[in-house]
Write a protein that holds these residues in place. Structure first.
Motif, short mmCIF file in Angstrom:
data_model
loop_
_atom_site.label_atom_id
_atom_site.label_comp_id
_atom_site.label_asym_id
_atom_site.label_seq_id
_atom_site.Cartn_x
_atom_site.Cartn_y
_atom_site.Cartn_z
N UNK A 165 4.28 10.30 -6.94
CA UNK A 165 5.34 10.70 -7.86
C UNK A 165 4.76 11.12 -9.22
N UNK A 166 3.60 10.63 -9.55
CA UNK A 166 2.93 11.04 -10.80
C UNK A 166 2.14 12.33 -10.58
N UNK A 167 1.46 12.43 -9.46
CA UNK A 167 0.55 13.55 -9.22
C UNK A 167 1.27 14.85 -8.89
N UNK A 168 2.37 14.79 -8.19
CA UNK A 168 3.05 16.01 -7.75
C UNK A 168 3.54 16.88 -8.92
N UNK A 189 0.83 -1.20 0.00
CA UNK A 189 0.00 0.00 0.00
C UNK A 189 0.87 1.26 0.00
N UNK A 190 1.91 1.27 0.80
CA UNK A 190 2.82 2.43 0.85
C UNK A 190 3.50 2.62 -0.50
N UNK A 191 3.91 1.54 -1.13
CA UNK A 191 4.55 1.63 -2.45
C UNK A 191 3.59 2.19 -3.49
N UNK A 192 2.36 1.75 -3.46
CA UNK A 192 1.35 2.26 -4.41
C UNK A 192 1.11 3.74 -4.19
N UNK A 193 1.00 4.15 -2.95
CA UNK A 193 0.80 5.58 -2.64
C UNK A 193 2.01 6.40 -3.12
N UNK A 194 3.20 5.86 -2.94
CA UNK A 194 4.41 6.55 -3.42
C UNK A 194 4.42 6.71 -4.92
N UNK A 195 4.01 5.69 -5.64
CA UNK A 195 3.96 5.77 -7.11
C UNK A 195 2.94 6.81 -7.55
N UNK A 196 1.76 6.79 -6.94
CA UNK A 196 0.72 7.76 -7.30
C UNK A 196 1.18 9.19 -6.99
#
Length: 145
Positions: A26-29, A17-24
């Motif tokens: 890195x795209x959204x910022x 879950x933490x990895x998925x949030x990190x990927x999202x």
């Protein structure tokens, strides 16, 4: 004997879950930062666009863009037009230049200029406006790319 059921998440599940949030993130910022910069760039175009009718009217009356400068013919003086992200708007011979502030503005716009240039048609007298900039093209309005 009764078995006790364990409740909760495993460490692996939490790490996924933490990895998925990190990927999202890195795209959204970066997308969010470009969105903010575009909204700041629109301020410069809006401030300059307010002078377009006055410049057009003066050109229709005078027949030339020469001398249509800030502070003349009722146009605002340099430094009178400024905004939250725009340090100043200058006008010289009908050409409007908005200079963005160096701090408090997106790094893609800091200290950059947005220019509106009038191009009158000699036969009809109609002015078309060109827009150029030295800022990153992805953050300026589409009419200036």
């Amino acid at each position: 004997m009764k078995k006790q059921l364990q409740k909760g998440f495993t460490l692996i599940e939490l790490m996924i879950v933490v990895a998925i949030i990190g990927i999202l993130a890195s795209i959204a910022l970066p997308a969010y930062q470009d969105y903010i910069a575009r909204s700041q760039a629109v301020e410069g175009l809006t401030l300059m666009s307010g002078n377009k009718p006055t410049i057009t009217e003066i050109y229709a009356d005078q027949g030339t863009l020469t001398g249509i400068d800030d502070g003349a013919f009722g146009l605002p003086a340099t430094g009178d037009l400024k905004g939250t992200y725009v340090a100043s708007v200058a006008i010289k011979d009908g050409v409007s230049v908005a200079t963005f502030k160096g701090s408090g503005t997106s790094a893609k716009l800091a200290g950059k200029k947005l220019t509106l240039t009038p191009a009158p048609d000699a036969t009809t007298g109609v002015i078309t406006w060109g827009c150029t900039t030295d800022a990153v093209k992805s953050v300026v309005p589409k009419s200036c790319r």
